[in-house]
Design a protein around this motif. Structure first.
Motif, PDB file in Angstrom:
ATOM      1  N   LEU A  59       0.798  -1.227   0.000  1.00 57.44           N
ATOM      2  CA  LEU A  59       0.000   0.000   0.000  1.00 57.44           C
ATOM      3  C   LEU A  59       0.833   1.281   0.000  1.00 57.44           C
ATOM      4  O   LEU A  59       0.276   2.375   0.087  1.00 57.44           O
ATOM      5  CB  LEU A  59      -0.935   0.001   1.218  1.00 57.44           C
ATOM      6  CG  LEU A  59      -1.984  -1.103   1.227  1.00 57.44           C
ATOM      7  CD1 LEU A  59      -2.666  -1.180   2.586  1.00 57.44           C
ATOM      8  CD2 LEU A  59      -3.003  -0.892   0.111  1.00 57.44           C
ATOM      9  N   GLN A  60       2.142   1.143  -0.109  1.00 53.82           N
ATOM     10  CA  GLN A  60       3.002   2.319  -0.028  1.00 53.82           C
ATOM     11  C   GLN A  60       3.113   3.024  -1.375  1.00 53.82           C
ATOM     12  O   GLN A  60       3.015   2.408  -2.429  1.00 53.82           O
ATOM     13  CB  GLN A  60       4.385   1.927   0.491  1.00 53.82           C
ATOM     14  CG  GLN A  60       4.357   1.295   1.865  1.00 53.82           C
ATOM     15  CD  GLN A  60       3.581   2.104   2.882  1.00 53.82           C
ATOM     16  OE1 GLN A  60       3.789   3.306   3.046  1.00 53.82           O
ATOM     17  NE2 GLN A  60       2.683   1.431   3.597  1.00 53.82           N
ATOM     18  N   ASP A  61       3.351   4.339  -1.306  1.00 53.70           N
ATOM     19  CA  ASP A  61       3.451   5.156  -2.508  1.00 53.70           C
ATOM     20  C   ASP A  61       4.850   5.167  -3.105  1.00 53.70           C
ATOM     21  O   ASP A  61       5.008   5.507  -4.278  1.00 53.70           O
ATOM     22  CB  ASP A  61       3.025   6.600  -2.201  1.00 53.70           C
ATOM     23  CG  ASP A  61       1.554   6.688  -1.829  1.00 53.70           C
ATOM     24  OD1 ASP A  61       0.745   5.909  -2.377  1.00 53.70           O
ATOM     25  OD2 ASP A  61       1.210   7.543  -0.995  1.00 53.70           O
ATOM     26  N   THR A  62       5.858   4.829  -2.315  1.00 60.27           N
ATOM     27  CA  THR A  62       7.226   4.850  -2.827  1.00 60.27           C
ATOM     28  C   THR A  62       7.901   3.503  -2.563  1.00 60.27           C
ATOM     29  O   THR A  62       7.613   2.849  -1.550  1.00 60.27           O
ATOM     30  CB  THR A  62       8.076   5.955  -2.164  1.00 60.27           C
ATOM     31  OG1 THR A  62       8.285   5.614  -0.784  1.00 60.27           O
ATOM     32  CG2 THR A  62       7.418   7.326  -2.298  1.00 60.27           C
ATOM     33  N   VAL A  65       9.739   3.272   0.968  1.00 63.08           N
ATOM     34  CA  VAL A  65       8.911   2.940   2.136  1.00 63.08           C
ATOM     35  C   VAL A  65       8.420   1.500   2.028  1.00 63.08           C
ATOM     36  O   VAL A  65       8.368   0.778   3.022  1.00 63.08           O
ATOM     37  CB  VAL A  65       7.741   3.932   2.290  1.00 63.08           C
ATOM     38  CG1 VAL A  65       6.869   3.572   3.482  1.00 63.08           C
ATOM     39  CG2 VAL A  65       8.265   5.354   2.439  1.00 63.08           C
ATOM     40  N   GLU A  66       8.113   1.073   0.822  1.00 61.83           N
ATOM     41  CA  GLU A  66       7.706  -0.319   0.612  1.00 61.83           C
ATOM     42  C   GLU A  66       8.806  -1.275   1.073  1.00 61.83           C
ATOM     43  O   GLU A  66       8.528  -2.296   1.710  1.00 61.83           O
ATOM     44  CB  GLU A  66       7.398  -0.546  -0.862  1.00 61.83           C
ATOM     45  CG  GLU A  66       6.901  -1.929  -1.180  1.00 61.83           C
ATOM     46  CD  GLU A  66       6.553  -2.097  -2.647  1.00 61.83           C
ATOM     47  OE1 GLU A  66       6.514  -3.267  -3.073  1.00 61.83           O
ATOM     48  OE2 GLU A  66       6.329  -1.104  -3.365  1.00 61.83           O
ATOM     49  N   LEU A  67      10.051  -0.944   0.783  1.00 61.65           N
ATOM     50  CA  LEU A  67      11.183  -1.775   1.193  1.00 61.65           C
ATOM     51  C   LEU A  67      11.231  -1.935   2.710  1.00 61.65           C
ATOM     52  O   LEU A  67      11.460  -3.044   3.214  1.00 61.65           O
ATOM     53  CB  LEU A  67      12.501  -1.176   0.685  1.00 61.65           C
ATOM     54  CG  LEU A  67      13.780  -1.882   1.130  1.00 61.65           C
ATOM     55  CD1 LEU A  67      13.817  -3.322   0.652  1.00 61.65           C
ATOM     56  CD2 LEU A  67      14.998  -1.100   0.643  1.00 61.65           C
ATOM     57  N   VAL A  68      10.986  -0.857   3.440  1.00 64.13           N
ATOM     58  CA  VAL A  68      10.984  -0.932   4.905  1.00 64.13           C
ATOM     59  C   VAL A  68       9.965  -1.967   5.376  1.00 64.13           C
ATOM     60  O   VAL A  68      10.257  -2.805   6.229  1.00 64.13           O
ATOM     61  CB  VAL A  68      10.702   0.457   5.523  1.00 64.13           C
ATOM     62  CG1 VAL A  68      10.445   0.351   7.025  1.00 64.13           C
ATOM     63  CG2 VAL A  68      11.848   1.410   5.225  1.00 64.13           C
TER      64      VAL A  68
END
Length: 168
Positions: A59-62, A65-68
């Motif tokens: 659900l992340q935009d970048t 942040v998705e990697l985290v």
């Protein structure tokens, strides 16, 4: 044993939030799942953390942040036992989660132009996927591996149409 999951109010809330995202409101789903993450914390139940982080990554935009979130999902899986997973549903095994989690990491590293890490996670996903059954889930993960492999070979950093993260 029946095929019904053991009641788990947190898992129910996770599933409900994921359904909000699947019906067209990813922002609200992200808010609901983030609030749940804040409730359980980084040291909470490993099944909850793994599931939440896995879906929050989608659900992340970048990709940063998705990697985290993808890394949090894999870390939580290392804390998860089959016994705990089977309290939710008797057929679950941690090794069944791992190919999808590594696939997600391969895909996000590909989009971040970190081809070495993308290839390493893709190799791990492919190796682990050999142990998945030939069923809808296993076929979806294997197809995701091929899709990410092709995108990586083509040098693509674009988000794929069929996100491999939806595999598990």
């Amino acid at each position: 044993m029946d095929d019904q999951p053991t009641p788990d109010p947190t898992m129910t809330r996770i599933i409900e939030a994921v359904q909000v995202g699947q019906t067209g409101d990813p922002t609200r789903a992200r808010q609901l799942l983030t609030a749940l993450w804040d409730e359980i914390g980084a040291s909470g139940d490993a099944l909850h953390r793994c599931t939440l982080a896995h879906y929050l990554a989608d659900l992340q935009d970048t990709p940063e942040v998705e990697l985290v979130w993808d890394e949090r999902a894999l870390a939580a899986a290392t804390d998860l036992t089959d016994e705990r997973a089977q309290q939710h549903h008797h057929t679950l095994q941690v090794r069944g989660f791992l190919p999808s989690l590594h696939l997600n990491l391969a895909d996000v590293h590909r989009r971040l132009r970190d081809t070495a890490r993308a290839r390493a996670h893709l190799t791990t996903a492919r190796s682990l996927a050999e142990h998945l059954p030939t069923d809808q889930y296993g076929d979806l993960v294997r197809a995701g591996i091929q899709h990410v492999d092709q995108a990586l070979a083509a040098g693509s950093t674009q988000r794929l149409d069929s996100r491999p993260a939806t595999a598990g």
